[in-house]
Write an enzyme that holds these catalytic residues in place. Structure first.
Site, PDB file in Angstrom:
ATOM      1  N   THR A  83      -0.259   4.948  -5.059  1.00 19.53           N
ATOM      2  CA  THR A  83       0.931   4.569  -5.859  1.00 19.53           C
ATOM      3  C   THR A  83       0.825   5.317  -7.133  1.00 19.53           C
ATOM      4  O   THR A  83       1.973   6.016  -7.710  1.00 19.53           O
ATOM      5  CB  THR A  83       1.171   2.944  -5.980  1.00 19.53           C
TER       6      THR A  83
ATOM      7  N   ASP B 263      -9.136   0.207   1.398  1.00 20.83           N
ATOM      8  CA  ASP B 263      -9.334   0.969   0.065  1.00 20.83           C
ATOM      9  C   ASP B 263     -10.212   0.626  -0.853  1.00 20.83           C
ATOM     10  O   ASP B 263     -10.823   1.482  -1.530  1.00 20.83           O
ATOM     11  CB  ASP B 263      -7.879   0.590  -0.897  1.00 20.83           C
TER      12      ASP B 263
ATOM     13  N   ASP C  14       0.973  -1.359   0.160  1.00 20.65           N
ATOM     14  CA  ASP C  14      -0.094   0.128  -0.019  1.00 20.65           C
ATOM     15  C   ASP C  14       0.894   1.322   0.081  1.00 20.65           C
ATOM     16  O   ASP C  14       1.663   1.435   0.965  1.00 20.65           O
ATOM     17  CB  ASP C  14      -0.740  -0.198   1.228  1.00 20.65           C
TER      18      ASP C  14
END
Length: 560
Positions: free
Chosen positions: A101, A394, A67
């Site tokens: 990311t 998420d 993550d």
């Protein structure tokens, strides 16, 4: 500096003895290097085949995750420029829940391409303006490319959840978990007065438990309380029970200062003890008079009070977490009581209570208008459930975002390649040197499919050529199947992402890159370079860093 020099208008900078200053290209190179180093540290985690990082804190705590925001928050980053890139990930996490990311990687690539333009003597202001124009155009094109979603399209919402969890710890059980996630979001979705759809994710509580497989995770329409009854003789299964929530101790109030009593006879001692017992009995009588069947107390419960509660047939649990008490208020519809003397039946909520003795949990299922659900995630070890919780968190955010926003995009790099193609066409209409910045922005977006290919062991150049060819032929949903290496229609393949998350990622990345590019002067109160850094090419090289660079990445010692 001479008086004549000052008269000629030359600036006078008065700095401390240990202060240092870095200007113009040196400052830009230093900042870009630091920001790119952070971005490159998380690139290998991107996509279904991204790798994990092991982060070891100074206290020896171990975190294994891919993550992006977790990695960057756990790293011991001291460099102020690098910290700006960490803020990109944190903003993305707060606003969209996923895509951290992607946001960080694009920010790093924007700065890399900006550095090439700076070396061609293009002014930073022109680059900043071009990046801003490209970002605004990209957001417009995302809205054009996006597919409208029906909030009741369960299959599509499950695909959104599965796409988010793919490549994370939750992937192995993504079919079960995606259904639980969609059900949880559906349970807390309400229609606002203006007709819009609102998802109250604050009413979704996520609890974890070790010792069992992730496939045994479940969704409960209520709360899970990890507490034991204060006495074994208390009832543990109650239907339509009246629930009282208390945030004051059911104990004798202690004096603020130490007190000393002088007693003349044992009778006086007994009278003193009797008065304490009577005070506790009055508290329990007040609880019983209100009609409460169950008491969840945030503070302690005296042993004598426990005895009285058990005699009344009232179930009680003590030292329940404050967050659990607040969630129980939503589940049961009860008020949180701070004064037992004033408690009435109006303060009570209603719930069905059941006890799982094997897991030592209370299940509290609300009734009536109260709403709130608990996602109970199970895993074999602490590290497994921690990563599972991050992945599910998420996925909850992106499904909630999709229901609220109502738009999705094809994943697998499809949207980035399509945007890059449209931005190159748009660049032809941009005048001045900003045109080069728009083209550089388009090139930066193609980093995503390239990294997806690299992380999957595929040839990045061949993959990008195939994707560009497919989009040139009009297939705007053409993306990479990382498992076969083929170019496919990723929307039909079920690889879908929320449009809001992509818009936020591009916006955050652009703003961070422009913030870094606008800096042309660094004035530091201490040494700008780390030990040994000057031997490797001065303050512009490597990760550099005010305040000690990245501090060894939190003790990772090269594990990246």
């Amino acid at each position: 500096m001479s008086k004549q020099q000052r008269m000629q208008g030359q600036p006078m900078i008065i700095l401390g003895e240990d202060s240092q200053r870095m200007k113009d290209k040196d400052a830009q190179s230093h900042n870009i290097s630091a920001a790119r180093a952070v971005a490159e540290s998380v690139r290998s985690t991107l996509g279904p085949k991204g790798m994990d990082k092991m982060l070891v804190s100074s206290m020896g705590d171990v975190t294994v995750t891919n993550d992006g925001v977790t990695i960057l928050q756990e790293m011991d980053i001291d460099n102020p420029t690098a910290s700006m890139i960490v803020e990109v990930a944190e903003t993305q996490e707060d606003e969209a829940g996923d895509g951290t990311t992607t946001a960080v990687a694009v920010a790093g690539e924007l700065l890399k391409n900006a550095e090439d333009l700076l070396e061609q003597d293009i002014h930073p202001t022109a680059i900043i303006k071009g990046f801003h124009q490209a970002s605004e155009k990209a957001r417009e094109e995302i809205d054009d490319i996006a597919v409208e979603v029906d909030p009741e399209d369960i299959d599509l919402l499950r695909k959104v959840a599965e796409t988010s969890m793919t490549g994370k710890g939750a992937e192995l059980n993504k079919e079960l978990l995606s259904q639980l996630i969609v059900d949880a979001v559906e349970a807390v979705t309400v229609e606002a007065e203006d007709g819009s759809t609102v998802v109250d994710l604050e009413y979704v509580n996520v609890e974890t438990q070790t010792g069992r497989s992730a496939g045994e995770s479940e969704l409960l329409h209520g709360a899970v309380i990890d507490k034991d009854p204060v006495q074994d003789s208390m009832p543990t299964d109650l239907e339509d029970a009246n629930v009282l929530l208390v945030d004051e101790p059911i104990e004798i109030e202690e004096t603020d200062v130490d007190a000393e009593l002088q007693l003349d006879s044992p009778d006086q001692l007994q009278a003193f003890l009797d008065s304490e017992e009577e005070e506790l009995r009055e508290k329990v009588d007040a609880i019983a008079a209100s009609g409460a069947d169950v008491v969840f107390c945030q503070k302690g419960i005296d042993d004598m009070a426990q005895h009285f509660l058990a005699k009344e047939g009232i179930l009680a649990a003590r030292r329940v977490k404050k967050s659990d008490i607040k969630f129980l208020r939503e589940v049961t519809g009860a008020n949180i009581v701070s004064d037992l003397e004033a408690v009435t039946s109006a303060d009570l909520g209603t719930a069905t209570i059941s006890r799982d003795d094997a897991d030592e949990l209370f299940y509290v299922e609300g009734t009536g208008d109260a709403h709130g659900v608990t996602l109970l995630l199970r895993g074999s070890t602490e590290h497994v459930v921690d990563e599972l919780e991050r992945g599910v968190g998420d996925a909850l955010d992106v499904v909630g975002s999709t229901v609220s926003d109502g738009r999705v995009l094809a994943g697998g790099g499809a949207v980035e390649v399509e945007l890059a193609s449209r931005l190159r066409e748009y660049a032809d209409s941009v005048e001045g040197r900003e045109q080069l910045a728009v083209e550089a922005f388009a090139d930066s977006l193609e980093l995503i499919p390239r990294v997806l290919a690299e992380n999957s062991g595929l040839d990045a150049i061949d993959t990008l050529v195939d994707l560009r060819s497919a989009h040139a032929d009009g297939d705007q949903y053409a993306g990479l199947n990382v498992f076969t290496g083929e170019t496919v229609d990723t929307y039909d393949a079920g690889v879908v992402e929320p449009a809001h998350a992509k818009e936020q990622a591009l916006s955050s990345a652009t703003e961070a890159a422009n913030l870094v590019l606008k800096i042309d002067d660094i004035i530091a109160a201490g040494d700008l370079s780390t030990e040994g850094e000057e031997e490797e090419g001065g303050p512009g090289g490597g990760m550099g860093g005010m305040g000690g660079g990245m501090g060894g990445m939190g003790g990772m010692g090269g594990m990246m």
